[in-house]
Scaffold this motif. Structure first.
Motif, PDB file in Angstrom:
ATOM      1  N   LEU B 272       0.807  -1.225   0.000  1.00 29.52           N
ATOM      2  CA  LEU B 272       0.000   0.000   0.000  1.00 29.52           C
ATOM      3  C   LEU B 272       0.841   1.277   0.000  1.00 29.52           C
ATOM      4  CD1 LEU B 272      -2.717  -1.099   2.595  1.00 29.52           C
ATOM      5  CD2 LEU B 272      -2.764  -1.336   0.096  1.00 29.52           C
ATOM      6  N   GLY B 273       2.148   1.133   0.157  1.00 23.11           N
ATOM      7  CA  GLY B 273       2.996   2.317   0.152  1.00 23.11           C
ATOM      8  C   GLY B 273       3.020   3.061   1.473  1.00 23.11           C
ATOM      9  N   GLN B 274       2.473   2.456   2.511  1.00 22.89           N
ATOM     10  CA  GLN B 274       2.447   3.113   3.816  1.00 22.89           C
ATOM     11  C   GLN B 274       3.495   2.467   4.723  1.00 22.89           C
ATOM     12  OE1 GLN B 274       0.551   5.727   5.443  1.00 22.89           O
ATOM     13  NE2 GLN B 274       2.081   5.276   7.028  1.00 22.89           N
ATOM     14  N   PRO B 275       4.561   3.211   5.052  1.00 23.73           N
ATOM     15  CA  PRO B 275       5.544   2.651   5.983  1.00 23.73           C
ATOM     16  C   PRO B 275       4.943   2.536   7.383  1.00 23.73           C
ATOM     17  CG  PRO B 275       6.429   4.528   4.767  1.00 23.73           C
ATOM     18  CD  PRO B 275       4.949   4.527   4.563  1.00 23.73           C
ATOM     19  N   MET B 276       5.400   1.566   8.130  1.00 17.46           N
ATOM     20  CA  MET B 276       4.858   1.317   9.459  1.00 17.46           C
ATOM     21  C   MET B 276       5.975   0.863  10.361  1.00 17.46           C
ATOM     22  SD  MET B 276       1.313  -0.646   9.195  1.00 17.46           S
ATOM     23  CE  MET B 276       1.132  -0.396   7.486  1.00 17.46           C
ATOM     24  N   HIS B 277       5.769   0.983  11.645  1.00 19.83           N
ATOM     25  CA  HIS B 277       6.796   0.465  12.535  1.00 19.83           C
ATOM     26  C   HIS B 277       6.132  -0.225  13.721  1.00 19.83           C
ATOM     27  CE1 HIS B 277      10.744   0.016  14.227  1.00 19.83           C
ATOM     28  NE2 HIS B 277      10.288   0.465  15.383  1.00 19.83           N
ATOM     29  N   ALA B 278       6.643  -1.399  14.079  1.00 20.70           N
ATOM     30  CA  ALA B 278       6.101  -2.114  15.246  1.00 20.70           C
ATOM     31  C   ALA B 278       7.111  -2.062  16.382  1.00 20.70           C
ATOM     32  CB  ALA B 278       5.812  -3.569  14.866  1.00 20.70           C
ATOM     33  N   TYR B 279       6.629  -1.621  17.561  1.00 21.06           N
ATOM     34  CA  TYR B 279       7.489  -1.592  18.744  1.00 21.06           C
ATOM     35  C   TYR B 279       7.089  -2.757  19.641  1.00 21.06           C
ATOM     36  CZ  TYR B 279       7.864   3.386  17.472  1.00 21.06           C
ATOM     37  OH  TYR B 279       8.055   4.571  16.819  1.00 21.06           O
ATOM     38  N   ASP B 280       8.071  -3.285  20.367  1.00 24.44           N
ATOM     39  CA  ASP B 280       7.737  -4.213  21.443  1.00 24.44           C
ATOM     40  C   ASP B 280       7.183  -3.345  22.582  1.00 24.44           C
ATOM     41  OD1 ASP B 280       7.697  -5.829  23.691  1.00 24.44           O
ATOM     42  OD2 ASP B 280       9.410  -7.032  22.977  1.00 24.44           O
ATOM     43  N   SER B 281       5.879  -3.384  22.793  1.00 23.82           N
ATOM     44  CA  SER B 281       5.266  -2.399  23.693  1.00 23.82           C
ATOM     45  C   SER B 281       5.703  -2.589  25.140  1.00 23.82           C
ATOM     46  CB  SER B 281       3.746  -2.440  23.573  1.00 23.82           C
ATOM     47  OG  SER B 281       3.274  -3.711  23.947  1.00 23.82           O
ATOM     48  N   LYS B 282       6.167  -3.814  25.479  1.00 21.41           N
ATOM     49  CA  LYS B 282       6.598  -4.027  26.873  1.00 21.41           C
ATOM     50  C   LYS B 282       7.908  -3.303  27.166  1.00 21.41           C
ATOM     51  CE  LYS B 282       4.022  -7.953  28.273  1.00 21.41           C
ATOM     52  NZ  LYS B 282       3.912  -9.399  27.970  1.00 21.41           N
ATOM     53  N   VAL B 283       8.671  -2.992  26.149  1.00 18.43           N
ATOM     54  CA  VAL B 283       9.950  -2.322  26.355  1.00 18.43           C
ATOM     55  C   VAL B 283       9.753  -0.810  26.486  1.00 18.43           C
ATOM     56  CG1 VAL B 283      12.252  -1.978  25.362  1.00 18.43           C
ATOM     57  CG2 VAL B 283      11.081  -4.159  25.067  1.00 18.43           C
ATOM     58  N   LEU B 284       8.642  -0.322  25.957  1.00 18.32           N
ATOM     59  CA  LEU B 284       8.415   1.126  25.984  1.00 18.32           C
ATOM     60  C   LEU B 284       8.090   1.575  27.407  1.00 18.32           C
ATOM     61  CD1 LEU B 284       6.211   1.532  22.772  1.00 18.32           C
ATOM     62  CD2 LEU B 284       8.689   1.889  22.999  1.00 18.32           C
ATOM     63  N   SER B 285       8.590   2.750  27.790  1.00 18.96           N
ATOM     64  CA  SER B 285       8.332   3.267  29.133  1.00 18.96           C
ATOM     65  C   SER B 285       7.134   4.202  29.125  1.00 18.96           C
ATOM     66  CB  SER B 285       9.537   4.068  29.634  1.00 18.96           C
ATOM     67  OG  SER B 285      10.677   3.300  29.566  1.00 18.96           O
ATOM     68  N   GLY B 286       6.290   4.001  30.036  1.00 20.37           N
ATOM     69  CA  GLY B 286       5.116   4.877  30.145  1.00 20.37           C
ATOM     70  C   GLY B 286       4.213   4.593  28.971  1.00 20.37           C
ATOM     71  N   GLU B 287       2.936   4.625  29.168  1.00 15.25           N
ATOM     72  CA  GLU B 287       2.054   4.235  28.073  1.00 15.25           C
ATOM     73  C   GLU B 287       1.742   5.419  27.190  1.00 15.25           C
ATOM     74  OE1 GLU B 287      -1.095   2.218  30.250  1.00 15.25           O
ATOM     75  OE2 GLU B 287      -0.041   0.338  29.854  1.00 15.25           O
ATOM     76  N   LYS B 288       2.826   6.012  26.673  1.00 11.48           N
ATOM     77  CA  LYS B 288       2.631   7.193  25.843  1.00 11.48           C
ATOM     78  C   LYS B 288       3.781   7.351  24.859  1.00 11.48           C
ATOM     79  CE  LYS B 288       2.204  12.176  26.017  1.00 11.48           C
ATOM     80  NZ  LYS B 288       2.144  13.380  26.847  1.00 11.48           N
ATOM     81  N   LEU B 289       3.436   7.658  23.588  1.00 10.44           N
ATOM     82  CA  LEU B 289       4.461   7.990  22.607  1.00 10.44           C
ATOM     83  C   LEU B 289       4.263   9.438  22.176  1.00 10.44           C
ATOM     84  CD1 LEU B 289       4.788   4.900  20.221  1.00 10.44           C
ATOM     85  CD2 LEU B 289       6.243   5.544  22.142  1.00 10.44           C
ATOM     86  N   THR B 290       5.376  10.133  22.026  1.00  6.29           N
ATOM     87  CA  THR B 290       5.321  11.531  21.610  1.00  6.29           C
ATOM     88  C   THR B 290       6.095  11.701  20.302  1.00  6.29           C
ATOM     89  OG1 THR B 290       5.307  12.130  23.933  1.00  6.29           O
ATOM     90  CG2 THR B 290       5.761  13.906  22.374  1.00  6.29           C
ATOM     91  N   VAL B 291       5.486  12.462  19.382  1.00  2.89           N
ATOM     92  CA  VAL B 291       6.192  12.813  18.149  1.00  2.89           C
ATOM     93  C   VAL B 291       6.750  14.200  18.368  1.00  2.89           C
ATOM     94  CG1 VAL B 291       6.015  13.052  15.656  1.00  2.89           C
ATOM     95  CG2 VAL B 291       4.429  11.543  16.872  1.00  2.89           C
ATOM     96  N   ARG B 292       8.063  14.309  18.383  1.00  3.00           N
ATOM     97  CA  ARG B 292       8.682  15.609  18.677  1.00  3.00           C
ATOM     98  C   ARG B 292      10.042  15.702  18.023  1.00  3.00           C
ATOM     99  NH1 ARG B 292      12.838  14.447  22.162  1.00  3.00           N
ATOM    100  NH2 ARG B 292      12.529  12.882  23.798  1.00  3.00           N
ATOM    101  N   ARG B 293      10.613  16.927  18.079  1.00  2.50           N
ATOM    102  CA  ARG B 293      11.995  17.093  17.631  1.00  2.50           C
ATOM    103  C   ARG B 293      12.927  16.544  18.692  1.00  2.50           C
ATOM    104  NH1 ARG B 293      12.730  20.992  13.658  1.00  2.50           N
ATOM    105  NH2 ARG B 293      10.825  21.137  12.433  1.00  2.50           N
ATOM    106  N   ALA B 294      14.045  15.973  18.252  1.00  2.00           N
ATOM    107  CA  ALA B 294      15.029  15.476  19.200  1.00  2.00           C
ATOM    108  C   ALA B 294      15.664  16.654  19.914  1.00  2.00           C
ATOM    109  CB  ALA B 294      16.091  14.672  18.475  1.00  2.00           C
TER     110      ALA B 294
END
Lengths: 346, 831
Positions: B272-294
């Motif tokens: 479909l031309g849509q890039p995607m990414h899968a994270y191992d959710s257990k490794v992520l800290s806090g149940e929140k992802l933020t899209v921001r500048r580094a």
């Protein structure tokens, strides 16, 4: 002496003179004969001395006769001279012979680089169609190389032209194509415009048989009222026909360039296999020759030309590519090698 | 992009159409297919699913065993010898029967199966391992037999079951303005339109989602960077190898299968031309992802195992603790999907194309994902793509669906463009009707309706809004589908004559080539070493133009002289055993303007702050012709004819000027020392003296400095010249004829003895200025004398253009000349 005696003497002189001439075979004896008969102490003169003994009536008649004989001898002398001259010339020519296969002498001529030759040819073909050659700087600004040509910063179209940036400033680069020259010209001219530019461009690429970090491009643009895509096809077909010396089958294949819309890639039937497929054309039967299209209205507007009133077409191509195709050069590096074994073939 | 013909046929009915035909259509429809290659090997049946009934030891060997294999319910089980250790009774396995063609697992060569004796036992076929079937799956590294699902029916054709049939790969050149076409569906849409068949999309249905993961949040700090972001939580996944059809398709398009989850995200990216990414959710800290500048000094260890230093130019995805991915470019190693992963967070988003491009360029990463984001991803398709991946994960990895959490907006504005049909006439001289436009555009997702004013209103589908935004874009779209080849050929009206062009370059080329020099073209981008002749030439670094991103040190700085390139050219030819090397080049040299000239405060959009000047330079190495009777070899200690070469080079320059109609009488030469390319005693600067008595420097010539010659390994002294064509360009008068006088010319020779320190030109100038009747003065010989003196013999040509000169008149002139020479130079004369 009587008239008859004198006449007899004359006849004798004539006879002897002719006899002498007949047997004569050398040029330098010719003068001796003339003196012998016609000179002051010559035989004829001797006879004429007897003239005084003749009567008034006899003299003119005899004189006339003597003159006729003198003329005859003179004529014969002249004739013999020509014959002998011919003979001597023939003798001389038959002995004078040189070995014409010995090497030529003189300065060797220098050779004109194939890129100069093809550039002149390209400019003159388009010149014949009314296009004037213009030039521009190789060190360019981002504006002319990209922005004004409808390729803003961070546009992936910039990827196809790996660009050298310079120490002069963040927006100063080495031009990656010659289209910027057109744009500089458009700022100064008003339509109708027909220009062609040819010059050196730079791309940040590894050196290979087909790629060199610098090469040459030629670009053309025509802007006027009622300029059509069909005219673009006509002009470029003519160019191909004249450059390669015969009409070639061409096709205009849709493509994308930021500064033309619609855009096309011009392919010609392969020069080497006439379309049946060979190594040069990658077995496709077609050779990609150049990119072209109708000038994008944004580019016209950027140059303050009303896109509703005027339209135009433009093209760009690699000079090396045409030189390589036309002269059968298989490696672009030859063109920059300065190798005399290469240069002296052109 | 590599396009699988087999995959494509899922979206368009390609029956009766060959891969090459599709390639031709795409090529002529704006998507150039560079080549069509075959994927997979010719594996032939009979190749069926069998079941292992018995396993017995081989009577004559330890490492191989005898199996009994059943391939259908009716016939008897057959005996097959097998060396693999991973088989047990009851397994379903692929069986190649006699007549089948499979691959040698060691080298991939063809392997023809027949009944054979193996250590005295007959084997009626072969049990197959993945490599023997042409499956090159990294996840199946073991040497064992391919074990099939227990439910597979006996006798099933394995070639069909595993999708082992040959596929054709179309190598499609990606278009920088068509992100939508970097997918199977995008190209399928094009193919459907080009071959006039309908687009068909595979049917699938997403199961209902559970309510876990509700606490998860996503936040976008700046909607310009990321208009839309979605995250799907999926629990209970079983990581394993991908099903064969997915793995094989990925391999076909050149991607290495990793595991079912990663493969599915790649699969949907391709589809479909849509890039995607899968994270191992257990490794992520806090149940929140933020899209921001580094933030400055933040770092990320990326999937390709590299430590990346980030900056505020880079857009990232971060959990509550740290950066976990570079948005649209590459994920982080720590949250990568591994064998132990059980729950995932699946990201599908739309990032700003320019931002992704900048991040990728700054970090030097180009990925399948960044290539697509840079070209633009359809925001309206993000959710659909996420669902498609989720469906596949549920199907192939037993994932339980959680909630889809979103941030931003995936709504697209309705855009429509009004098209005047008259534009086709104006730009292509053709008539196209509205129904034609409709017929051509609707398969691509455009819809058209007629406006009251005879224009067409065209709705642009969301996935084309990036590249189609103006009337001209529609014109192009219609024209390419209609066919460029159908546009009638014509010629522009012949109303313009080309303007005259300065032919200086060709005049120089002709003059120098006629004098025996070969023209060469040399690189203008050189190394620092060549620029300075290995530090022998002092340069002002401020004035150099160098590139910031050179690929090699060989091409790093723009030249400031043509001389080093010519020296290298001589050395090159010398090494090819050439002896007489005479070359010239016409080219530019480059330098930055003085700092004072540069207005550093204002950013110059149109001014480059640099100068480019056109020069001609030449070099003479090897022999030069001996001139009969003329030899200015002064007290040269060396026995070679180096001094001759100096004057020969001078002659080349004077001939060139002569060809350009610049009189050699207007040239002046000065000995120079500051130009470090040349031998200080055997070089000169050339000046042009104008009528007002002002001089302009035209350039230099002379012997290449011996130190430079040594550094480059020049075998013989070489003589070079370099002249500024920018100045010469301004000097050329067009020739005007001087009257050719019919009166006789009287010729006299004059031998002048002067001290050595007096230059020839001083003597000549005094002679010239002492008589108005002189039309030419030539030096014909030069002899050294004793007492530090030399004798110069001149041939003088006298002419009075109106009357015949008498011997007395000429003698009077000669006396005048002798007197001047005596008084000014203390010259003496001899008869």
């Amino acid at each position: 002496m009587s008239v008859n005696e004198l006449k007899e003497k004359l006849a004798q002189v004539e006879q002897e003179a002719f006899k002498d001439l007949e047997s004569l075979d050398s040029m330098h004896l010719l003068e001796n004969i003339r003196l012998k008969y016609l000179g002051q102490k010559g035989a004829l003169t001797e006879v004429l001395r007897g003239l005084g003994q003749l009567s008034k009536e006899e003299r003119p008649l005899f004189g006339q006769l003597a003159n006729q004989i003198k003329e005859k001898i003179q004529e014969a002398l002249e004739k013999q001279r020509l014959v002998l001259e011919q003979k001597e010339l023939q003798a001389k020519l038959s002995t004078e012979k040189i070995d014409i296969t010995l090497p030529a002498i003189g300065n060797k001529l220098g050779h004109v680089h194939p890129l100069t030759q093809i550039s002149n040819e390209i400019i003159s073909i388009f010149g014949g169609m009314g296009f004037t050659a213009v030039e521009g700087p190789e060190i360019e600004t981002d504006y002319y190389n990209f922005d004004a040509l409808n390729t803003p910063a961070d546009h992936p179209a910039r990827d196809s032209q790996d660009t050298f940036y310079t120490n002069i400033g963040p927006q100063i680069l080495l031009r990656s194509h010659t289209s910027c020259v057109q744009l500089r010209a458009l700022e100064k001219q008003k339509p109708p415009i027909r220009i062609i530019s040819l010059g050196r461009v730079y791309r940040n690429e590894e050196v290979t048989a087909r790629k060199y970090p610098l090469f040459h491009q030629t670009d053309g643009i025509l802007i006027d009222q009622n300029v059509t895509f069909g005219q673009l096809k006509g002009v470029l077909n003519e160019f191909i026909r004249i450059l390669f010396g015969r009409p070639l089958k061409t096709r205009f294949r849709p493509d994308f360039f930021p500064f033309t819309e619609p855009s096309a890639e011009l392919d010609s039937e392969c020069l080497f296999c006439s379309g049946s497929g060979c190594r040069t054309c990658g077995h496709r039967g077609w050779l990609e020759l150049l990119g072209c299209g109708m000038v994008d209205p944004n580019v016209l507007a950027e140059a303050n030309i009303d896109p509703e009133k005027y339209s135009g077409f433009a093209w760009g191509m690699g000079v090396e590519r045409f030189a390589m195709l036309k002269y059968g050069i298989n490696d672009i590096r030859h063109l920059y090698s300065s190798d005399l074994r290469f240069l002296e073939q052109f | 992009m590599k396009l699988s013909f087999d995959w494509l046929s899922e979206y368009v009915d390609l029956s009766g159409v060959s891969p090459n035909q599709v390639a031709d259509k795409l090529t002529m429809g704006a998507f150039e297919v560079e080549e069509v290659t075959k994927f997979g090997s010719d594996i032939n049946g009979p190749l069926v699913v069998g079941e292992i009934i018995e396993i017995n030891p081989h009577p004559n060997a330890d490492k191989i065993r005898l199996t009994k294999i059943k391939i259908d319910e009716k016939s008897e089980a057959r005996q097959i010898v097998c060396g693999a250790s991973n088989i047990v009774v009851g397994q379903k396995i692929p069986v190649a029967l006699p007549g089948a063609k499979v691959l040698n697992r060691h080298d991939g060569s063809e392997l023809h199966i027949k009944e054979s004796q193996i250590r005295g036992v007959t084997s009626y076929g072969m049990l197959c391992s993945p490599p023997e079937l042409g499956i090159l799956d990294a996840a199946e590294a073991s040497e064992g037999i391919l074990i099939l699902d227990k439910e597979t029916k006996l006798g099933t054709n394995v070639i069909e079951l595993l999708g082992l049939k040959t596929d054709w790969i179309l190598h499609v050149e990606p278009r920088s303005n068509r992100g939508d076409a970097m997918s199977v569906i995008g190209l399928a849409r094009e193919v459907a339109a080009l071959i006039e068949r309908p687009l068909k999309e595979p049917l699938w249905e997403l199961g209902t989602s559970n309510s876990f993961g509700e606490k998860w949040q996503v936040e976008i700090q700046n909607n310009d960077d990321c208009p839309f972001f979605s995250l799907r939580l999926i629990d209970g996944v079983k990581i394993g190898p991908s099903p064969n059809e997915i793995a094989r398709r990925l391999q076909a398009v050149g991607m290495r299968p990793v595991n079912n989850i990663v493969d599915i995200t790649n699969y949907v990216l391709y589809e479909l031309g849509q890039p995607m990414h899968a994270y191992d959710s257990k490794v992520l800290s806090g149940e929140k992802l933020t899209v921001r500048r580094a933030k400055e000094k933040e770092k990320l260890h990326t999937l390709d195992d590299k430590e990346r230093a980030l900056s505020s130019e880079v857009l990232v995805i971060a959990d509550s603790k740290e950066v976990v991915g570079i948005a649209g470019v590459m994920g982080g190693k720590s949250s990568e999907i591994g064998n132990a992963t059980t729950s995932l967070a699946l990201e599908a988003a739309m990032f700003n194309p320019a931002r992704v491009r900048r991040s990728g360029r700054l970090l030097g990463i180009t990925s399948e994902s960044s290539l697509r984001f840079e070209r633009g991803v359809d925001v309206a398709g993000v959710e659909q793509a996420s669902n498609r991946a989720t469906y596949l994960i549920a199907k192939y990895a037993q994932g339980k669906l959680g909630k889809l959490i979103i941030s931003g907006s995936n709504k697209t504005e309705k855009k429509n463009i009004s098209l005047r049909l008259s534009e086709f006439k104006r730009l292509a001289d053709i008539n196209i009707e509205s129904n034609t436009v409709n017929k051509l555009l609707s398969p691509l997702g455009f819809s058209c309706r007629e406006n009251s004013d005879k224009t067409l209103a065209i709705d642009i589908p969301s996935f084309r809004q990036r590249d189609v935004s103006r009337e001209i874009d529609i014109v192009e779209e219609v024209l390419r589908l209609w066919g460029y080849d159908k546009v009638p050929v014509s010629m522009p009206s012949p109303t313009m004559a080309a303007q005259p062009v300065d032919n200086l370059i060709n005049q120089v080329v002709h003059s120098l080539s006629a004098q025996g020099l070969n023209e060469t073209w040399i690189t203008s981008l050189v190394s620092f070493d060549d620029l300075t002749c290995n530090n022998l030439i002092p340069v002002n670094k401020q004035s150099l133009v160098s590139v910031l991103n050179p690929l090699s040190a060989e091409h790093q700085v723009l030249r400031i002289s043509l001389i080093p390139g010519l020296i290298k050219a001589v050395v090159y030819n010398q090494n090819q055993s050439q002896s007489d090397i005479w070359l010239f080049e016409i080219g530019r040299i480059y330098q930055a303007k003085n700092k004072q000239d540069k207005n550093l405060n204002a950013i110059k959009v149109k001014d480059t702050g640099t100068n480019e000047d056109l020069y001609v330079a030449g070099i003479i190495s090897g022999n030069c012709p001996q001139m009969n009777g003329i030899n200015w070899t002064q007290s040269d200690s060396s026995s070679n004819n180096d001094s001759d070469k100096f004057f020969f080079t001078k002659g080349i320059i004077e001939n060139l000027f002569s060809n350009l109609h610049i009189s050699t009488d207007s040239l002046r030469y000065e000995q120079i020392s500051e130009n470090t390319y040349y031998h200080p005693g055997k070089s000169a600067q050339v000046f042009f003296l104008d009528k007002a008595g002002k001089t302009k420097s035209l350039g230099y010539f002379g012997e290449i400095h011996p130190a430079i010659a040594q550094v480059y390994g020049l075998k013989n002294a070489a003589f070079a010249f370099e002249l500024n064509l920018e100045i010469i360009k301004t000097l050329r008068p067009s020739p005007t004829l001087l009257e050719i006088a019919s009166t006789p010319v009287s010729v006299r020779d004059l031998s002048v003895d002067v001290t050595n320190s007096i230059n020839q030109i001083s003597v000549k100038q005094i002679i010239q200025s002492s008589s108005e009747l002189l039309i030419n003065v030539e030096l014909v010989s030069l002899f050294p004398l004793s007492d530090n003196k030399k004798s110069l013999t001149y041939r003088l040509y006298f002419q009075d253009k109106k009357a015949t000169l008498t011997a007395e008149q000429v003698e009077k002139q000669m006396t005048k000349i002798r007197n001047s020479l005596t008084s000014e130079l203390s010259a003496t004369f001899r008869m």
